[in-house]
Design an enzyme around this catalytic site. Structure first.
Site, mmCIF file in Angstrom:
data_model
loop_
_atom_site.group_PDB
_atom_site.id
_atom_site.type_symbol
_atom_site.label_atom_id
_atom_site.label_comp_id
_atom_site.label_asym_id
_atom_site.label_seq_id
_atom_site.Cartn_x
_atom_site.Cartn_y
_atom_site.Cartn_z
ATOM 1 N N ASP A 83 0.824 -1.209 0.000
ATOM 2 C CA ASP A 83 0.000 0.000 0.000
ATOM 3 C C ASP A 83 0.857 1.258 0.000
ATOM 4 O O ASP A 83 2.061 1.222 0.251
ATOM 5 C CB ASP A 83 -0.918 0.006 1.224
ATOM 6 C CG ASP A 83 -0.144 -0.063 2.532
ATOM 7 O OD1 ASP A 83 0.815 -0.861 2.608
ATOM 8 O OD2 ASP A 83 -0.470 0.678 3.472
ATOM 9 N N GLU A 95 0.257 -1.505 5.521
ATOM 10 C CA GLU A 95 1.327 -1.084 6.433
ATOM 11 C C GLU A 95 1.106 0.349 6.889
ATOM 12 O O GLU A 95 1.289 0.694 8.050
ATOM 13 C CB GLU A 95 2.687 -1.222 5.727
ATOM 14 C CG GLU A 95 3.882 -0.986 6.630
ATOM 15 C CD GLU A 95 4.416 0.434 6.599
ATOM 16 O OE1 GLU A 95 5.354 0.734 7.352
ATOM 17 O OE2 GLU A 95 3.879 1.255 5.820
#
Length: 429
Positions: free
Chosen positions: A24, A91
């Site tokens: 991400d 994350e």
């Protein structure tokens, strides 16, 4: 997701190495940018040796880590032992993917995290973190007769990563706006209609805006005060906030505002709450040990919500600064909660992987790398909860301005990191 690749011929007896990156990215954009991250691609360009994006974050954090791992998976020529490439999700929103990593998914005992931001530096430790959520409930009040509404705010601050950049001297837009509103409370019968600023818990806020109501007779006086305030702040931050913008403009008269006592408590606590570097490490010179970031403020239906994030490489200090923040808002009458947080990653002085990494870097480039800990949060600390015997390092090419629209990747450092990664894999015992 874990992708396994067998060893190349002659390397079958080498230890398995895990290469890890997260999928991400932080989605931040300039206030004037009309961009939908869910449907529109990132528009990139190269300038002076740096890969950049037009008006948005680039996503090199951690897209470049993904790319390095995929290049190794794709190659039929690079020599290496068994590889396990671990790609985690979410994350940036709280290391969510890493928290779900269960024992048995991987077999390797050495892990190379590809989420660092300085070529020539090998990281062997990181900070743990925790988020603090605050809520103020309020009942709407009627804006008195004879009042006018103003939209006041700040924009185009530098922003940045709330871990890596917390010691760089960048202004926090939420704190700057609260500073002006706090001073205005002492001079005017100011009513707060709404306030918002910042976006993500791990980004230093770049912009903040409030709608206030004041007696129409005070219109010119508060404009003069705001102009003087803007000049003072620009002088204070003339090195780090050269692009900062300050605005105060008339807006449509609102019928309701936040009840007066609650509004005062909101403004006073936002101004008073700790933000920035709380303590420097006494073990590692130049390393931030503990910090706090006033990340986000929002006005919603009947409440104002605030998010503040704390980091520390010392668990007890992490909770101490979190309690400092919580105490400030509780004194102002808010409800305060914190999440479970995530652990830090303590350096391992006996790391075999570190020894290999330092030696191969020296052989490749004729100089020693810097071995450091980082104040940002990496997933490595969470990996240790399920895989306590992991030997880990973190490397990556040079990035700047991550978590902000100024994010950029220095292209010349990418092949350097890739060559170093290959050399490490060839020397795994």
């Amino acid at each position: 997701m874990v992708i396994f690749k067998p060893a190349t011929p002659g390397y079958e007896n080498r230890q398995t190495v895990i290469l890890q990156a997260h999928q991400d990215m932080v989605c931040e954009k300039e206030a004037t940018m009309d961009h939908d991250f869910m449907t529109q691609p990132i528009s990139t360009y190269v300038e002076d040796g740096w890969l950049k994006a037009r008006g948005t974050t680039l996503g090199a954090d951690d897209g470049i880590g993904i790319a390095l791992a995929l290049a190794l998976l794709d190659s039929s020529e690079i020599e290496h032992g068994p590889l396990e490439c671990l790609f985690t999700v979410s994350e940036e929103t709280g290391l969510v993917g890493a928290t779900q990593l269960k024992p048995g998914m991987m077999n390797g005992k050495m892990l190379i995290n590809l989420d660092s931001e300085d070529e020539g530096e090998i990281f062997i430790g990181c900070a743990g973190g925790i988020n603090t959520s605050i809520e103020f409930d309020f009942k709407p009040e009627t804006v008195p007769a004879g009042y006018m509404c103003l939209r006041v705010g700040v924009d185009r601050f530098h922003g940045g990563h709330s871990g890596d950049d917390i010691d760089k001297g960048y202004a926090n837009a939420n704190k700057i706006l609260a500073r002006f509103l706090n001073s205005a409370l002492d001079k005017y019968d100011l009513r707060l209609c709404s306030i918002q600023g910042g976006n993500l818990h791990n980004a230093i806020p770049r912009d903040a805006t409030a709608v206030i109501a004041i007696p129409s007779s005070d219109r010119e006086k508060i404009r003069i005060d705001f102009n003087l305030f803007a000049a003072e702040v620009q002088n204070e931050y003339h090195v780090t906030e050269k692009e900062a913008k300050f605005f105060m403009e008339s807006t449509d008269l609102l019928q309701e505002c936040i009840e007066t006592d609650v509004a005062r408590n909101i403004i006073r606590s936002l101004f008073a709450v700790f933000n920035g570097v709380y303590a420097m490490s006494m073990d590692v010179p130049g390393l931030v040990e503990t910090s706090s970031n006033l990340a986000r403020v929002r006005t919603e239906q009947g409440k104002v919500t605030v998010v503040s994030s704390q980091r520390s490489s010392v668990e007890s200090a992490k909770y101490a600064v979190q309690q400092t923040v919580a105490a400030c808002f509780r004194l102002a009458g808010a409800r305060v909660e914190s999440n479970e947080g995530y652990p830090g990653w303590a350096p391992n002085p006996k790391s075999v992987l570190l020894d290999i990494s330092v030696r191969t870097y020296r052989e490749l480039f004729g100089r020693d790398p810097k071995v450091k800990a980082i104040h940002a949060g990496l997933e490595c600390g969470l990996f240790l909860t399920s895989y306590p015997d992991l030997d880990m390092i973190s490397i990556g090419p040079t990035l700047r301005g991550v978590h902000s629209p100024s994010e950029r990747l220095e292209l010349a450092t990418v092949p350097m990191v890739f060559d170093h990664l290959i050399a490490i894999l060839r020397n795994i015992p």
